[in-house]
Design an enzyme around this catalytic site. Sequence first.
Site, PDB file in Angstrom:
ATOM      1  CG  ASP A 174      -1.901   1.043   1.312  1.00  0.00           C
ATOM      2  OD1 ASP A 174      -2.769   1.059   0.428  1.00  0.00           O
ATOM      3  OD2 ASP A 174      -1.852   1.888   2.235  1.00  0.00           O
TER       4      ASP A 174
ATOM      5  CD  GLU B 153      -2.006   2.605  -3.620  1.00  0.00           C
ATOM      6  OE1 GLU B 153      -3.038   3.202  -3.894  1.00  0.00           O
ATOM      7  OE2 GLU B 153      -1.525   2.607  -2.468  1.00  0.00           O
TER       8      GLU B 153
HETATM    9  C1  GLC Z   1      -4.136   3.146  -0.621  1.00  0.00           C
HETATM   10  C2  GLC Z   1      -5.332   2.245  -0.532  1.00  0.00           C
HETATM   11  C3  GLC Z   1      -6.506   3.054  -0.078  1.00  0.00           C
HETATM   12  C4  GLC Z   1      -6.195   3.628   1.293  1.00  0.00           C
HETATM   13  C5  GLC Z   1      -4.894   4.401   1.278  1.00  0.00           C
HETATM   14  C6  GLC Z   1      -4.394   4.655   2.670  1.00  0.00           C
HETATM   15  O1  GLC Z   1      -4.285   4.112  -1.593  1.00  0.00           O
HETATM   16  O2  GLC Z   1      -5.542   1.592  -1.746  1.00  0.00           O
HETATM   17  O3  GLC Z   1      -7.695   2.309  -0.044  1.00  0.00           O
HETATM   18  O4  GLC Z   1      -7.235   4.460   1.718  1.00  0.00           O
HETATM   19  O5  GLC Z   1      -3.874   3.700   0.616  1.00  0.00           O
HETATM   20  O6  GLC Z   1      -3.920   3.480   3.242  1.00  0.00           O
END
Ligand code: GLC
Length: 533
Positions: A201, A265
């Site tokens: 994440d 991500e």
């Molecule tokens: C990422 C996740 C999202 C979350 C954010 C904070 O973007 O995909 O759902 O709110 O991180 O952890």
Amino acid sequence: MAESPWWHGGVLYQLYVRSWRDSNGDGYGDVRGIIERLDYLSWLGVDGIWLSPTMPSPDQDWGYDVSDYTGVHPELGTLDDLDALIAAAAERGIRVLLDLVPNHTSSAHPWFLDAVSARDAEHRDYYVWADPAPGGGPPNNWLDATGQPAWQWHAATGQYYLHNFLAGQPDLNWWLPSVHAEFREILRFWFDRGIAGFRIDVAHGLYKDAELRDNPPLPPGSSRLDGRFGLRPVYNANRPETHSVYREWRKIAGSYSPARLLLGETWTGDVGRLASYYGNDDELQLAFNFPFAFAGFEAPALTAVAAETTAALPPGACPVWTGSNHDIGRFPTRWCAGDERKIRLALLVLATLPGTMVLYYGDEIGMTDVDVPAALRRDSMTLSGNNPQGNRDRARTPMRWDDSPSGGFTAEGVVPWLPLGNPLQPNLTGPSVARQRDDPGSTLWLCRRLLELRRAELGGGIPRLEILSAEPHLWVYRVGRLVVAANFSGRPAGMPAAAGEVLLTTSGEEPGTDGRRGAALGPWQGVVARQSG
Ligand code: GLC
């Protein structure tokens, strides 16, 4: 020759655990529910599943605020359940990836509870603390994910702490070696249990500028990948030091057999920067390609990003193709406005690009976003209404397994945590697995056949993507032995004569003919052909 890793040419299925299958009738999906439906995933033909956060959490951000990195959220199951899932999935050749949240913890995490207890507390420096600006107020101009200052005043200890998301998600201080040490242990804990890897994440986050410099303004007309709320996050995201973390983790992932997977991500609009997360084949093995997901559903836009990506990635690196997730919404809505012809075409394109394909649960039946009425929304990050992501609950509604009132998601009579559809539009039930599984002409069957074809033709390596034509409405490319032709228009389009033997079409029909020009694609039709030899 070394065997290719399983994700080369593979398919990952993002499974939002709370919304997939509720085994105990409490309205929330759970780990046992996944075990119950593993045969479906095996029939569909996925290689791995990425589970949305499964760790204990107060759920201010539905698990993205972790209070214990080595546990399982009681609403979702137990460690034993997760072990059972890993074993049952392995029997079917399916790997299990967890979601790891290293950028921040929950404010309920024991580290943070200790950090706020005193300025000299053992875990104080696990987080990013700063004094007020010289004139008072927050230390700099950084904003959080809701557009508010990213700094929360802590009166008892007289400092601000940093939260790039909600105040209940304090950012960790990655300049501190102990934070690295903690996460090395967390990685090993899960890898030792048989987890095949992690989706990381906010992988572009982690390090923040040591001097906490102000972010510059966002130039008008910038994409949402470049910034939001008028600022370019130059100093609180995509910092160069973050790469050191992935070099460290890659060594750990590589010390296991088979090697564990790190999928980031990586939120950036710049494919060059995206490529940097692969390092010199010593950082992440996979990095999400958001410029592709955000490209318009048009031949020139998609072709351009696909070509730029494959050109930017280091040799041998594996690109990632996806159209939906729990934040950005579902491609059947965003790209296709619910038009089944377009949904099928999108699936065909995603399944025939070289690298790793990530399906979001429900993509395979063409599930669209649900217009969740405000009173039933559960995502506090986007409740405020001014969030550029829009309301994220729209893409988190329960999987529709059948056409019963509970959708086959939970027991009859149980109120699911999010509605299956908009209760004000009871006639819009949307697609279901049961209905489509009985119909070989359905989107579900098309998706299954595409995955089968992908495994047979694109597995075990990263074939070159060769763009043969990118006219305004027609995208034709070669990948391995396959030639793919996709008509991005509501009118017939000519098909290259040399495409070869047609293996599959999105409409189930052979391409038609178009006078002297030879074969023609129907409106929004896609075709996969194979060249002989
Ligand atoms: C990422 C996740 C999202 C979350 C954010 C904070 O973007 O995909 O759902 O709110 O991180 O952890």
